[in-house]
Design a protein around this motif. Sequence first.
Motif, PDB file in Angstrom:
ATOM      1  N   VAL A 555      45.940  45.558  32.710  1.00 40.71           N
ATOM      2  CA  VAL A 555      47.234  44.982  32.328  1.00 40.71           C
ATOM      3  C   VAL A 555      48.375  45.487  33.209  1.00 40.71           C
ATOM      4  N   ARG A 556      48.080  46.423  34.115  1.00 43.85           N
ATOM      5  CA  ARG A 556      49.106  46.909  35.035  1.00 43.85           C
ATOM      6  C   ARG A 556      49.317  45.949  36.196  1.00 43.85           C
ATOM      7  N   ASP A 557      48.324  45.115  36.465  1.00 47.14           N
ATOM      8  CA  ASP A 557      48.396  44.160  37.572  1.00 47.14           C
ATOM      9  C   ASP A 557      49.498  43.142  37.297  1.00 47.14           C
ATOM     10  N   ARG A 558      50.452  43.052  38.183  1.00 50.20           N
ATOM     11  CA  ARG A 558      51.568  42.134  37.981  1.00 50.20           C
ATOM     12  C   ARG A 558      51.113  40.678  37.966  1.00 50.20           C
ATOM     13  N   LYS A 559      49.984  40.398  38.550  1.00 50.15           N
ATOM     14  CA  LYS A 559      49.458  39.035  38.570  1.00 50.15           C
ATOM     15  C   LYS A 559      48.458  38.786  37.434  1.00 50.15           C
ATOM     16  N   PHE A 560      48.404  39.719  36.507  1.00 51.01           N
ATOM     17  CA  PHE A 560      47.426  39.605  35.417  1.00 51.01           C
ATOM     18  C   PHE A 560      47.620  38.316  34.622  1.00 51.01           C
ATOM     19  N   ARG A 561      46.503  37.613  34.382  1.00 54.44           N
ATOM     20  CA  ARG A 561      46.517  36.372  33.599  1.00 54.44           C
ATOM     21  C   ARG A 561      45.813  36.651  32.267  1.00 54.44           C
ATOM     22  N   GLY A 562      46.566  36.563  31.191  1.00 52.65           N
ATOM     23  CA  GLY A 562      46.016  36.959  29.895  1.00 52.65           C
ATOM     24  C   GLY A 562      45.792  35.840  28.904  1.00 52.65           C
TER      25      GLY A 562
END
Length: 826
Positions: A555-562
Motif C-alpha cells: 500500500v506504500r506504492d503510489r501507483k497501487f490499485r486497490g
Amino acid sequence: LGDCVGRAYARMHTDELGHLEWVMRVADGRYRVSAQVVGGEASLHANNEVVVPAQEEPREAAPVGGAAVVDVKGGVLRLSSGGGSHRGNLSFVRIEKVSRQARDGCVPKPSLFGGRRISPLPCGQVMVDTPFSADFGEAKGGIMDGNGRATGFTMSFPMRDGKTFIRREKFSVVGNTLVMEALDGNLEGFHSNSLPNSLGVGLPLPSKSLRLTTAIRVPENLSSRFEKACLYVGISYKHFAWLCITSGREYDAVRFYYEADDQQEHHAAQRVTFRGSRKVELSLEVLPTTAELKASYRLEDGFRIPMSVAKVNDAMFNFDLAATDFAVGTRTFAGIACSKGQRPVLARPLKFEVLSFKVDEIEPSAKGPPGADESQPVKELREADIDFNTWVLPDILKPTSITIAPDGTLYVAQVAGDVTVVRFLVGSRRVLSKKQFNPVGKRLLLGITCDPEWTKARKCIWLSHSSNGSGPHGAFDGRITRICGGRMNRRKDFVTGLPRAAARHGNNNLWFDKDGLLFWSQGGISISGGSSKSETAFGFRPESYFSAAILTADVRDRKFRGDCRPAQDPAQLDRTGIAWSKKPDCDVQIYASGLRNAFDCYRHPNGELYCTDNGGSPGGTVPKIPRSWKPGDSCTTPVVDEKEIGRLDPGSLPDVLLNVEKGRFYGHPNPVRGECVAHGGNERPKREEFVPEMPLRFKRWVPTDIPLYPVGVKPMSSFKKPTFSFGMHKSANGIIGYEGNAFCGALKGDLLVTFYQEDDQVRRLKLSKDGTRVIYDEPLRRTTEGMGGKEMKNPLGITQDKAGNIFVGQFQSNRVVVLIPKRVKC
C-alpha cells in the motif's frame, strides 16, 4: 396521569355521556401503551391499536391487561373504549416512548428463520446467562402476557407461514405459575413447523454444558388425542429436539424426539401414567463436548428416571460463530410449547400450568480420548512461576481486534464499526481518557492495526471491515481503510471489493511485516469449500478468487490499485453458485491459500507466520469431483441434489494452528483457483498425515484425510498439513507470541491463543526450538477458573504492550481484561 385517565375511562361507558375519547398531546414518535381493566366487558384502543382486547367471557373481578406499540403523528394520542358496559374500571395506564428497535423486536441476521422476528424484545435481551429461572410472578423482564405481567421468556419460534407467533391472550401469569393454553400447530415433520407461543430463551452455548428443566402440572380434561406439553431445544423449526408429555388413545407417554432438516433422527418413548400424578418434571442435558442430549423425567417428587441419549448434529450447539447474529449471541434456543394435537374443536380449552423453567450449568463430560487417565498430573515445566494480576477496562461493547499504538494508547475495534481509544496507566490502574468514534459507519469491523510509520505528528490506524453481507450487494463489500489525524477524521479506502460471505465471514485481522507490506486474512465464503443448496446461513454463494486466503498488498506504492471488485454481477454469483475464475484487476496478491477463516496471524521473531484457523461445521459440502478428476480439471459445479449434499458433507473439522508459508495450500477448497480437494484427500494413512491434538499429554493424533473421498484421492500438490489441532469447536481466534521478558523470560516466544467458545480461555503453546512443533500446552494462568481466574466470556482479540502486559478483549462481557505479570526473582 393514571388516576385521571382511569376516572375518565370509567365514564366513557355511562349512558349519560355516551362514547368519548381521551385525547393527549404528546410529541410525535412511537409509544408503548400498557393498561389494565378490572371487571366489565371493556376494551381499550390507542390510535386504533388494540391495547386491551374485549373479553368473550368477562369476569367481574378478574383483571384484564394488555399492551401495544403505537405511532403518534400530529402530536395526538387518542385513548378510546371499544364498547362494553359501564362496569369496566381502568386500574392503570402507562405510556412510554420506545425506539424503533423496541418496535421491530429481534430479527436475527443471519437467520435460520427466513428473516422473521423471533422476539418483540431487542436482540441483546434474547440470550440469558446461567443460572436462569423464569420466576413467574416475580420476573421483571421478558415477554409480557396479556395482562402486562412479565414471563421471563425472551423469544418464541416464529411461524413458518409468517402469522402471529406470540398470542398473549393464550398465556397468563397467575401467582407463581404460567398458564398456557394448548394451541393448533406442531413442530414435527415438514408440513408442520408452526406452533405459536413456543416461548423460550437464548442459550449461552457452546461454552457451557447445560441442564434445562421445567415442571408442568397436567390438566384433568385431556382427551387422549395426542395433546402435548414439551420442553424443547433447537436452532429452528427444522432442527430441534423436544421432550413431551403426550396423551394417547391407548396410553399416555413421555416422548423424546430429535429432528434434523425435518427428518426424525431419534425417537424414544416410555409409557407413564401422569394423569393421577398431575405434576411432571422434564429435563434435558445439553452437552456440546460430546454432541449429545440426555433426556429424563420424574413424576410428582419421585426419583428422576433416565430416558434416552440422542447423538445430535453439531449445529445444535451454536459452534459456528459466523452463522450467529452478534447482537443475539446465540442461535440455540430452549423453552416450552403446548400443542392441542387432534383435540376436538368443541372441547373446552386445554390449559397446562408451567410451574418452573430453569437453565443451569453442569460439569461437562470428560474430554480425554478413550483410555486417557485425566487424574495424572500435568507435566510441570522447570521455569519461574507464571502468574498475573488482573485489571478490567469495562464498557467496551463487543470488542473484536485490539492493538497498542507506539505511544501506548489502546485501540479497540468493535463489531458494529466503532473504535474505542483508551489512554491509561497500568501501574496505578487508572484510565486517563476514553473516547469512542465511528470511522466506517455501521459495518462489521474485525481487524485493526497501527501504521508502521506512526509518529506523534502522523497517527494512523488501519481497519478491516465489511457490510452485513446479506443480499447480493454485500458479496464484494469488504474494505481495507486507513484513518489518520489527531482527531482520526481523515479516511481513505485503500482496498475495496473484497469478498464477503452471506454469513459472517469477511476480511479479518490485518498486520504489517517488517518490510512494510500489509497482510490480512480473508475468510472463506462457504462452510466446506463447495457451493451447495444446503439450507445454512452461508446460502448458495460460492468461493471467489480472493476468498479463503492470506492476502498481501504494497500500500506504500503510489501507483497501487486497490479496487478488487470482480467484473461479475454479484446477483449472478448468488443465482448460479459459480464465481468467475479471472483474477480481479488490482494489485492485491495471494500469499497463501486454503485457510477457511483465519481470524488472526502473528509473525514470530523466528520468522514463522502462525495463523489460527476455524474448522468447518456440518451443513456444507466439498466441491464435487468425478472419479476421473485430475489436477487441472474444473470443480465449480454447484451441489444441488439433496443426496449429494449429504454425501459430500465432511461434517465438523477441528480448529488448527498453521505455520503459513508463501504459496502453500492449507485445506479449504476454492474451485475458482482450481483447489478442488479438501485437506489431505484420502490417501492411505501414513504417520506424517496425522496432526497432534490438544492437550499433548493425551498423546492423541488426528488425521488430515477426508473419509468421504474414495481411497486414493491425493491432496493438492501444495497442501501443507496443520502444525497443531485444538480439537473441535474451540473457535481459536486471536494469536500473539509473547515478547516480554517477564518471569525471567520463561514465557518469551510462547504463542497465546484465544478460544472464543466451549473452553473460553487463553491457551499457551510452547514451541520447539525450530518453531515447527508445539511441545507443551496449557491454559494461561488467570484465564480460566481452574487456573485461578474468573470465567472469560468469548475472548477474541489479544495484544501486548512493551512492558509485557497482555490485553484480552471479551466479546460477550463487553470489556478488555489486562493481565499484568507478577514480579519474580530470577
